[in-house]
Design a protein around this motif. Structure first.
Motif, short mmCIF file in Angstrom:
data_model
loop_
_atom_site.label_atom_id
_atom_site.label_comp_id
_atom_site.label_asym_id
_atom_site.label_seq_id
_atom_site.Cartn_x
_atom_site.Cartn_y
_atom_site.Cartn_z
N ILE A 115 -4.01 9.16 3.80
CA ILE A 115 -3.15 10.17 3.33
C ILE A 115 -2.41 11.14 4.57
O ILE A 115 -1.84 12.21 4.11
CB ILE A 115 -3.88 11.00 2.19
N ARG A 116 -3.03 11.02 5.56
CA ARG A 116 -2.64 11.81 6.50
C ARG A 116 -1.12 11.36 7.15
O ARG A 116 -0.44 11.96 7.55
CB ARG A 116 -3.43 11.53 8.21
N HIS A 117 -0.68 9.94 6.70
CA HIS A 117 0.57 9.56 7.20
C HIS A 117 1.42 9.23 5.80
O HIS A 117 2.54 8.87 5.78
CB HIS A 117 0.67 8.53 8.27
N THR A 118 0.64 8.94 4.97
CA THR A 118 1.15 8.60 3.57
C THR A 118 0.74 9.56 2.46
O THR A 118 -0.47 9.41 1.79
CB THR A 118 0.96 7.16 3.12
N ARG A 120 0.88 -1.21 0.01
CA ARG A 120 -0.07 -0.13 0.08
C ARG A 120 0.91 1.08 0.08
O ARG A 120 0.41 2.15 -0.67
CB ARG A 120 -0.96 0.14 1.18
N ARG A 121 1.77 1.22 0.88
CA ARG A 121 2.72 2.49 0.79
C ARG A 121 3.11 3.01 -0.41
O ARG A 121 3.39 4.23 -0.68
CB ARG A 121 3.65 2.46 2.00
N ASN A 122 3.62 2.22 -1.34
CA ASN A 122 4.12 2.59 -2.64
C ASN A 122 3.00 2.50 -3.59
O ASN A 122 3.41 2.55 -4.85
CB ASN A 122 5.41 1.63 -2.83
N TYR A 123 1.96 2.03 -3.47
CA TYR A 123 0.99 1.95 -4.41
C TYR A 123 0.37 3.26 -4.84
O TYR A 123 -0.06 4.02 -4.18
CB TYR A 123 -0.25 1.09 -3.95
N ASP A 124 0.56 3.68 -6.06
CA ASP A 124 -0.04 5.03 -6.63
C ASP A 124 -1.51 4.97 -6.86
O ASP A 124 -2.22 4.18 -7.37
CB ASP A 124 0.43 4.95 -8.19
#
Length: 613
Positions: free
Chosen positions: A149-152, A107-111
């Motif tokens: 999107i608060r942290h990523t 998830r963290r690197n998913y566009d």
């Protein structure tokens, strides 16, 4: 609260295609768009439905056009296949609301661009299908994004296209208003790219062979509507930015067809640079949104220019193959030499016709063009109905509780007359606003002169059946282009020299993807002279023919023009026409040359100089 749009889309199946528009949608359903889930692994075997192929933008892109196509045609097979994908996507939604097909670790690197895109698709599907599950699916998804999107922070494509999420977010807010949703809209805006600053101090006047997000033609085509969407929550002027942006792009990168170059990034005003098919359909969608939000008829003019010219020009008449980029002057569509690729950052196959030339995004995305155009044919107004896009279509709705029908019977843009047939089940007062295109030199409604480039309001009490006739005056006119070139327009259609075409089929398999007739690749070669200059600025002869079973066929175009032209010394350079001829001096006698609509020509010469006397 959100600011109210001037018009409102009809979304419950009230609009249906008719005439040549229905024919075009039927071709699309029988062609590549209607069969992509059967033949293309990235859709057929996508991770969105539990497979192992593409799990990012391709299925959402395809559904964005396939769903309205299915419902406009009322085709139960297409509707059922769309439902299968929607059911598969919903079934994979995680407990926390995440919906994209990736693992927790990914998830963290998913566009998140694909999350934005699938949210738009789901909202549209809910409108057309009435599926009551979708509101809760989107609620959970948006809530998850608000937390995520608060942290990523969003980045890459999502950062460049953040404003697209405002469309489904507003849809949800209008049904289930909660304050955090507008805070999510603000947070997306804070994290996303601000195109206003780009055009407040514009530095990209000259093309560079450098790939960037902010000169990418598709990003820019989407961004035309950025501030109109932001206006709904923040106020201001919904059109000022879009007008400034387009004025800048057309000045430095404009094309005769009414778009801007981008192969893939902005490449100046040369008639041999290309523009990406995704950019065409996304600009169309931006104009549809601007038309709904502002009510300004100018956006209908911009929309029709692309729809009737640039869109069909880059798709084969049977709608089985397409190009990645089209050229204004396009004398050949074949693989270019590796060391002489004309495009800014695209590969040598970018203007070939095929299944996925250059890159597969357009394979999935081009099919939104025609269905969304038809869905924009009529829009609801505060006091009635607006005829916003002049394609043959019917509307069945209710006004003040009275069933009302409005049919637009026309062969526009190939002809200059329109007939509206309005039916009211009982007496009801409302206004029918008819958009009179700016491309008409003169116009009349029921014999009364009216102003082109504006809406004409017919306000009355309607009862029974009423017919309204519109006549548009079209004139042939040469318009100025850079380098002392000219382009021929008549009404809403741009014209090109008709070059005889030889299509060479290529069947093969690459990376496990089969190209097999009818979804194979083609190289297209010229079989007639193309090196012309205009010999006379007047005296064009117009010939009309019946609209056939392929409305944008080059073999049987519905209208053509004969023009006096002279051959000139114009060279071919590595599969591409030179930017201009060696000289404007004729090298042979004046000929009567056949010109056909740009949208009917897959090989064409469109920008040409005046021949020396």
């Amino acid at each position: 609260m959100l600011n109210k749009t001037k018009f409102t889309f009809f979304t419950k199946g009230e609009i249906k295609p008719a005439g040549w528009a229905r024919t075009q949608l039927m071709l699309q359903a029988k062609g590549l768009s209607g069969n992509l889930d059967k033949v293309w692994p990235d859709v057929r075997d996508s991770r969105w439905i539990g497979g192992d192929r593409d799990g990012w933008e391709r299925v959402p892109y395809w559904l964005d056009g396939f769903i309205p196509l299915a419902y406009l045609l009322e085709d139960e097979d297409l509707i059922g296949r769309a439902r299968r994908y929607i059911d598969g996507i919903i079934a994979q939604q995680c407990e926390d609301g995440w919906i994209c097909p990736c693992s927790l670790e990914e998830r963290r690197n998913y566009d998140l661009w694909s999350a934005i895109l699938i949210a738009k698709v789901l909202a549209m599907y809910a409108d057309l299908s009435g599926d009551r599950r979708i509101e809760n699916v989107l609620y959970r998804m948006m809530n998850n994004m608000w937390v995520f999107i608060r942290h990523t922070t969003i980045d890459n494509w999502a950062a460049m296209r953040w404003f697209e999420m405002l469309i489904p977010l507003y849809w949800l807010y209008e049904r289930r208003p909660e304050n955090w949703m507008l805070r999510l809209a603000d947070r997306l805006q804070e994290q996303g790219y601000d195109y206003r600053r780009l055009f407040d101090n514009y530095h990209d006047q000259k093309p560079e062979r450098v790939w960037t997000y902010y000169t990418h033609v598709v990003n820019l085509a989407m961004a035309i509507k950025q501030e109109a969407l932001v206006w709904r929550k923040d106020g201001g002027d919904p059109e000022e930015y879009a007008k400034k942006m387009l004025d800048t792009l057309f000045t430095h990168h404009g094309m005769a067809v009414g778009h801007f170059t981008g192969d893939e990034c902005l490449m100046g005003d040369s008639p041999v640079q290309g523009t990406e098919l995704c950019g065409v359909v996304e600009a169309m969608y931006s104009y549809e949104q601007l038309l709904e939000i502002s009510g300004d008829p100018m956006w209908g003019d911009y929309l029709e220019k692309l729809a009737f010219n640039a869109l069909p020009a880059t798709i084969s008449a049977d709608m089985w193959t397409h190009q990645y980029v089209q050229q204004t002057n396009q004398i050949r569509c074949s693989r270019l030499p590796e060391d002489h690729v004309a495009w800014g950052t695209n590969g040598p196959e970018a203007n070939m016709f095929g299944l996925e030339p250059n890159f597969g995004c357009c394979t999935a995305n081009f099919n939104q063009g025609w269905p969304k155009l038809v869905m924009s044919a009529f829009m609801r107004t505060d006091d009635g109905v607006a005829s916003t896009v002049l394609v043959p279509s019917t509307l069945d709705t209710t006004i003040d509780g009275v069933p009302v029908g409005c049919a637009l019977i026309t062969e526009y843009p190939f002809r200059n007359t329109l007939k509206y047939v309005v039916k009211a089940a009982s007496p009801v007062r409302f206004t029918l606003s008819i958009r009179i295109p700016a491309c008409a030199k003169t116009a009349s409604v029921d014999g009364q002169p009216v102003e082109p480039g504006a809406f004409f309001d017919v306000e009355r009490q309607w009862s029974g059946v009423t017919e309204i006739s519109v006549e548009l005056g079209f004139e042939c006119a040469l318009t100025d282009r850079p380098r002392d070139m000219k382009a021929l327009w008549r009404g809403p259609l741009l014209y090109s020299v008709a070059i005889r075409e030889r299509w060479e089929m290529l069947e093969y398999t690459r990376n496990g993807v089969e190209r097999k007739f009818p979804y194979c690749d083609y190289e297209v070669y010229p079989e007639s002279r193309w090196n012309y200059a205009f010999a006379d600025a007047h005296g064009f002869d117009v010939k009309e023919s019946p609209i056939g079973d392929m409305p944008f066929s080059g073999d049987r175009p519905p209208v053509e023009i004969t023009a006096a032209m002279a051959p000139v010394d114009w060279r071919e350079e590595f599969g591409i026409a030179a930017v201009r001829p060696v000289s404007n001096r004729p090298i042979g006698p004046v000929e009567q040359v056949r010109m056909i609509p740009y949208g009917c020509a897959r090989l064409r010469m469109t920008e040409m100089p005046m021949a020396e006397k």
